[in-house]
Design an enzyme around this catalytic site. Structure first.
Site, PDB file in Angstrom:
ATOM      1  CG  HIS A 166      14.266  57.900  -0.162  1.00 42.03           C
ATOM      2  ND1 HIS A 166      13.886  57.826  -1.488  1.00 42.03           N
ATOM      3  CD2 HIS A 166      15.053  59.017  -0.048  1.00 42.03           C
ATOM      4  CE1 HIS A 166      14.401  58.846  -2.141  1.00 42.03           C
ATOM      5  NE2 HIS A 166      15.108  59.579  -1.302  1.00 42.03           N
ATOM      6  NE  ARG A 217      13.385  72.220  -4.793  1.00 40.93           N
ATOM      7  CZ  ARG A 217      13.546  70.978  -4.299  1.00 40.93           C
ATOM      8  NH1 ARG A 217      12.605  70.067  -4.475  1.00 40.93           N
ATOM      9  NH2 ARG A 217      14.641  70.673  -3.669  1.00 40.93           N
ATOM     10  CB  SER A 256      11.073  66.771  -2.680  1.00 43.59           C
ATOM     11  OG  SER A 256      11.246  65.954  -3.821  1.00 43.59           O
TER      12      SER A 256
END
Length: 430
Positions: free
Chosen positions: A82, A168, A183
């Protein structure tokens, strides 16, 4: 149990229990907890923080809010990768065939982009015919048969994260380390990864602007992985200028092909080889970084890496001829050279400014449902440290728009002497 009591507890800096975290996350997803209470709670978390156990529990609460991907039908340790995001970041598309060439299964679930350019899925869909909407059976079969596959994220993956992220964004709590870390890690864990390698970007074109912030985020995500028994390694990489020379979609595919042919830019080639090496190490099949790095260099020089990319494209319905004929990729109608308005060494290139220019050309999305022009983008002819004469071309804008205005020259800063060039890899956290 009441959410107001949980808010008051966190407001005082006390740690929340697993049950309390599950209660407010599940309640919000079911519509039983209102936005204003979650907003108040997340502001309390922003100021008071969370301990390691709380962050791991929040991560799993996000995971448990929706579907999870079962990759048990794929043999071996599944390693996911990621990136926290940057400009010209096409590293995923380079490391997938590289790691798969070592016999390590790569089952990659990626998203679309919102902002500068497309995400990994958008870039792949610039290849004519490439399918990213695979069924679960096709996805697993492709990994077993070819060692790799890439699909778009399912809509039901971590719905709590999607809901709370949107909240958010409008309540000033996006830049909270516990909330960012949970997250990101929730999506990787829900995607079925056994081990995770994180590319944490730092600099003007990244979400984390300082090395201290980036290191804190990296350490937090590695600790989450450790708590949840997933081997996790984070590499902090530089994003003070765009990565490589191409920003866009089809033109980034062209650069991926260059890297896998051994003709890529030094900065992104080095980062890709480093991340691929740590993915191999995370799989448990490799142990020494230097020898793994050298083996991957050999994978490129032997031609095996570019063959593996061709196999990936073919296995998902794309036209593999793009590897040999770049004109098979979408081509823009207009190619506009931007000339330097001064002479000197390039001291800095504001990556975010370049990314915004690419978006204005059509390469990215302002809104979630905007269409992307795969042919649009920016080619950087000069990078930080290069000398430029007055009126020498700095970059080329690719677009199908007959009129476009950008402030791309504002992205460049010059000086008379040779500047210090920032290292591309800052630190490894494991």
């Amino acid at each position: 149990m009441r959410v107001v009591d949980i808010i008051n507890k966190k407001k005082k800096g006390e740690a929340l229990t697993k049950e309390e975290i599950e209660f407010f996350v599940q309640g919000y997803v079911k519509g039983e907890v209102p936005d204003y209470q979650i907003s108040a709670l997340y502001m309390a978390i922003y100021f008071q923080g969370m301990n390691d156990e709380e962050i791991a529990d929040l991560t799993m609460a996000y995971v448990n809010s929706g579907e999870t991907i079962d990759l048990s039908g794929i043999a071996g340790i599944k390693v996911d990768k990621h990136s926290t995001g940057g400009v010209g970041d096409k590293i995923s598309l380079i490391v997938i065939p590289l790691v798969a060439s070592l016999g390590i299964p790569v089952a990659k679930m990626s998203g679309r982009g919102l902002g500068h350019t497309g995400g990994t899925i958008d870039k792949l869909e610039a290849i004519p015919g490439f399918r990213t909407a695979l069924s679960a059976e096709e996805f697993i079969a492709n990994v077993n048969n070819h060692g790799m596959a890439v699909v778009g994220q399912t809509a039901n993956l971590t719905p709590a994260d999607k809901l709370t992220y949107a909240l958010r964004d409008v309540t000033g709590t996006v830049d909270s380390i516990p909330l960012i870390a949970s997250s990101i890690m929730s999506k990787k864990i829900a995607s079925g990864a056994d081990a995770i390698v994180l590319d944490v970007k730092v600099g003007s074109g990244a979400f984390m602007k300082s090395l201290a912030e980036a290191k804190k985020l990296a350490e937090c995500m590695v600790q989450i992985g450790k708590s949840l028994k997933r081997r996790t390694i984070a590499i902090i990489t530089d994003m003070n200028q765009p990565l490589g020379h191409e920003v866009g979609n089809a033109n980034e595919i062209r650069e991926v092909i260059d890297v896998l042919r051994g003709k890529g830019a030094e900065d992104e080639t080095g980062i890709a080889l480093t991340i691929a090496s740590y993915m191999a190490i995370a799989s448990g099949g490799y142990h020494d970084f230097r020898s793994t790095y050298e083996e991957l260099q050999q994978v490129i020089s032997s031609g095996k890496a570019i063959e593996k990319l061709e196999e990936l494209i073919s296995s998902q319905g794309g036209n593999p001829q793009v590897v040999h004929d770049l004109f098979q990729l979408p081509q823009a109608e207009y190619h506009i050279e931007i000339f330097s308005n001064q002479a000197g060494y390039i001291r800095a290139i504001d990556a975010e400014q370049i990314g915004l220019a690419a978006m204005l050309l059509g390469a990215g999305r302002k809104k979630k449902d905007d269409a992307i022009d795969y042919a649009a983008g920016v080619t950087l002819l000069k990078k930080v440290g290069d000398y430029v004469d007055l009126n020498e071309p700095l970059c080329i804008l690719h677009t199908n728009l007959d009129h476009v205005e950008t402030d791309i020259l504002k992205a460049y800063a010059f000086q008379e002497s040779v500047p210090n060039v920032t290292a591309t890899i800052h630190e490894v956290v494991s």
